[in-house]
Design an enzyme around this catalytic site. Structure first.
Site, short mmCIF file in Angstrom:
data_model
loop_
_atom_site.label_atom_id
_atom_site.label_comp_id
_atom_site.label_asym_id
_atom_site.label_seq_id
_atom_site.Cartn_x
_atom_site.Cartn_y
_atom_site.Cartn_z
N HIS A 7 25.32 11.82 44.74
CA HIS A 7 24.53 11.52 45.94
C HIS A 7 23.04 11.67 45.66
O HIS A 7 22.63 12.24 44.65
CB HIS A 7 24.93 12.41 47.13
N GLU A 43 23.89 18.21 57.81
CA GLU A 43 23.84 17.05 56.93
C GLU A 43 24.82 15.96 57.33
O GLU A 43 25.82 16.22 58.00
CB GLU A 43 24.15 17.47 55.49
N GLN A 60 22.92 11.68 51.08
CA GLN A 60 23.08 12.95 51.81
C GLN A 60 21.81 13.16 52.63
O GLN A 60 20.76 13.48 52.07
CB GLN A 60 23.28 14.11 50.82
N HIS A 84 16.40 15.56 46.33
CA HIS A 84 17.09 15.84 45.06
C HIS A 84 18.04 14.72 44.71
O HIS A 84 18.38 13.88 45.54
CB HIS A 84 17.84 17.18 45.12
N GLU A 134 21.05 18.41 41.14
CA GLU A 134 22.28 19.10 41.54
C GLU A 134 23.44 18.59 40.69
O GLU A 134 23.45 17.41 40.31
CB GLU A 134 22.53 18.79 43.03
N1 CMX Z 1 11.81 18.65 44.10
C1 CMX Z 1 10.83 18.81 43.19
N2 CMX Z 1 10.05 19.93 43.11
C2 CMX Z 1 10.31 20.89 44.01
C3 CMX Z 1 11.34 20.78 44.99
C4 CMX Z 1 12.09 19.59 45.02
N3 CMX Z 1 13.05 19.40 45.92
N4 CMX Z 1 11.35 21.92 45.73
C5 CMX Z 1 10.37 22.69 45.26
N5 CMX Z 1 9.74 22.09 44.23
C6 CMX Z 1 8.59 22.59 43.48
C7 CMX Z 1 7.44 22.92 44.42
O1 CMX Z 1 6.64 21.78 44.66
C8 CMX Z 1 6.68 24.00 43.67
O2 CMX Z 1 5.86 23.42 42.71
P1 CMX Z 1 4.33 23.94 42.52
O3 CMX Z 1 4.47 25.38 42.10
O4 CMX Z 1 3.80 23.05 41.43
O5 CMX Z 1 3.67 23.77 43.84
C9 CMX Z 1 7.80 24.76 42.96
O6 CMX Z 1 8.94 23.84 42.89
C10 CMX Z 1 8.25 25.98 43.74
O7 CMX Z 1 8.54 25.56 45.05
P2 CMX Z 1 8.49 26.45 46.35
O8 CMX Z 1 8.08 25.59 47.48
O9 CMX Z 1 7.72 27.72 46.09
O10 CMX Z 1 10.02 26.78 46.60
P3 CMX Z 1 10.96 27.86 45.93
O11 CMX Z 1 10.55 28.21 44.54
O12 CMX Z 1 11.17 28.93 46.91
O13 CMX Z 1 12.31 26.98 45.88
C11 CMX Z 1 13.92 25.81 44.63
C12 CMX Z 1 12.46 25.88 45.03
C13 CMX Z 1 14.15 24.55 43.84
C14 CMX Z 1 14.29 27.06 43.83
C15 CMX Z 1 14.75 25.77 45.97
O14 CMX Z 1 14.39 24.62 46.70
C16 CMX Z 1 16.24 25.78 45.76
O15 CMX Z 1 16.85 26.82 45.54
N6 CMX Z 1 16.90 24.58 45.82
C17 CMX Z 1 18.33 24.49 45.64
C18 CMX Z 1 19.07 24.54 46.96
C19 CMX Z 1 18.78 23.36 47.85
O16 CMX Z 1 17.88 22.57 47.62
N7 CMX Z 1 19.58 23.26 48.96
C20 CMX Z 1 19.47 22.19 49.92
C21 CMX Z 1 20.39 21.04 49.59
C22 CMX Z 1 21.85 21.39 49.77
C23 CMX Z 1 22.81 20.35 49.22
O17 CMX Z 1 22.43 19.45 48.48
O18 CMX Z 1 24.01 20.45 49.57
CO CO Z 2 22.95 17.62 47.60
#
Ligand code: CMX
Ligand code: CO
Length: 142
Positions: A7, A43, A60, A84, A134
């Site tokens: 997705h 979602e 998604q 993502h 993912e």
């Molecule tokens: N794509 C690309 N870059 C991303 C991002 C994304 N989706 N999310 C965060 N970032 C980047 C930010 O821009 C930031 O970069 P800079 O430092 O250069 O500004 C850096 O990563 C850190 O971002 P943050 O805003 O401080 O956020 P966190 O570190 O707290 O979290 C992450 C980032 C990836 C660890 C967190 O989003 C995560 O755990 N993601 C996995 C879970 C998820 O996304 N769940 C929702 C979807 C569920 C599903 O698909 O079922």
């Molecule tokens: Co997903």
């Protein structure tokens, strides 16, 4: 082995309005909806096509259930858009382990529950050229 695009995750402010856009514009229908409190999302999965490995590919659509969730934080910073990409595999544990061994940060020690009873994990976007990635094993695959 990663065998399909499972997705593409799209962050939105209003799930119902976004679902209606995809229905009215492209004719895509909702296959499944759920709330995943662990991930902080409401979602909708829109099924785009089946794939040769027996899985399928979806959009998604993701609305945050709380501001401090991954999607809530991302929306506040970036607005709506592609959040993502998810690759499908028959064995998320093996692929996550292999990828971790290549020096990419895998966010979870053990895969967690994703859409439709799937098992999911994430790779850190900073280790993937800016793409939050993912890995998914669908329920019927595990
Ligand atoms: N794509 C690309 N870059 C991303 C991002 C994304 N989706 N999310 C965060 N970032 C980047 C930010 O821009 C930031 O970069 P800079 O430092 O250069 O500004 C850096 O990563 C850190 O971002 P943050 O805003 O401080 O956020 P966190 O570190 O707290 O979290 C992450 C980032 C990836 C660890 C967190 O989003 C995560 O755990 N993601 C996995 C879970 C998820 O996304 N769940 C929702 C979807 C569920 C599903 O698909 O079922
Ligand atoms: Co997903």
């Amino acid at each position: 082995m990663l065998t399909r695009i499972d997705h593409i995750g799209i962050a939105c402010f209003d799930l119902d309005r976004t679902v209606e856009f995809y229905r009215a514009t492209y004719g895509f229908e909702v296959h499944h909806t759920e709330v995943n409190e662990e991930q902080g999302v409401r979602e909708a999965m829109l099924r785009i096509n089946g794939t040769s490995d027996g899985g399928a590919s979806y959009l998604q659509l993701l609305e945050p259930t709380r501001e401090d969730s991954a999607v809530g934080k991302w929306l506040a910073k970036n607005g709506e858009g592609v959040h993502h990409i998810a690759f499908g595999t028959a064995d998320v544990d093996q692929d996550a382990s292999d990828i971790r061994g290549k020096g990419v940060r895998v966010l979870y020690d053990e895969p967690r529950t994703g859409s439709m009873g799937s098992r999911i994990t994430f790779l850190h976007p900073k280790d993937c050229h800016g793409v939050l990635t993912e890995l998914v094993t669908a329920r019927d695959e595990h």
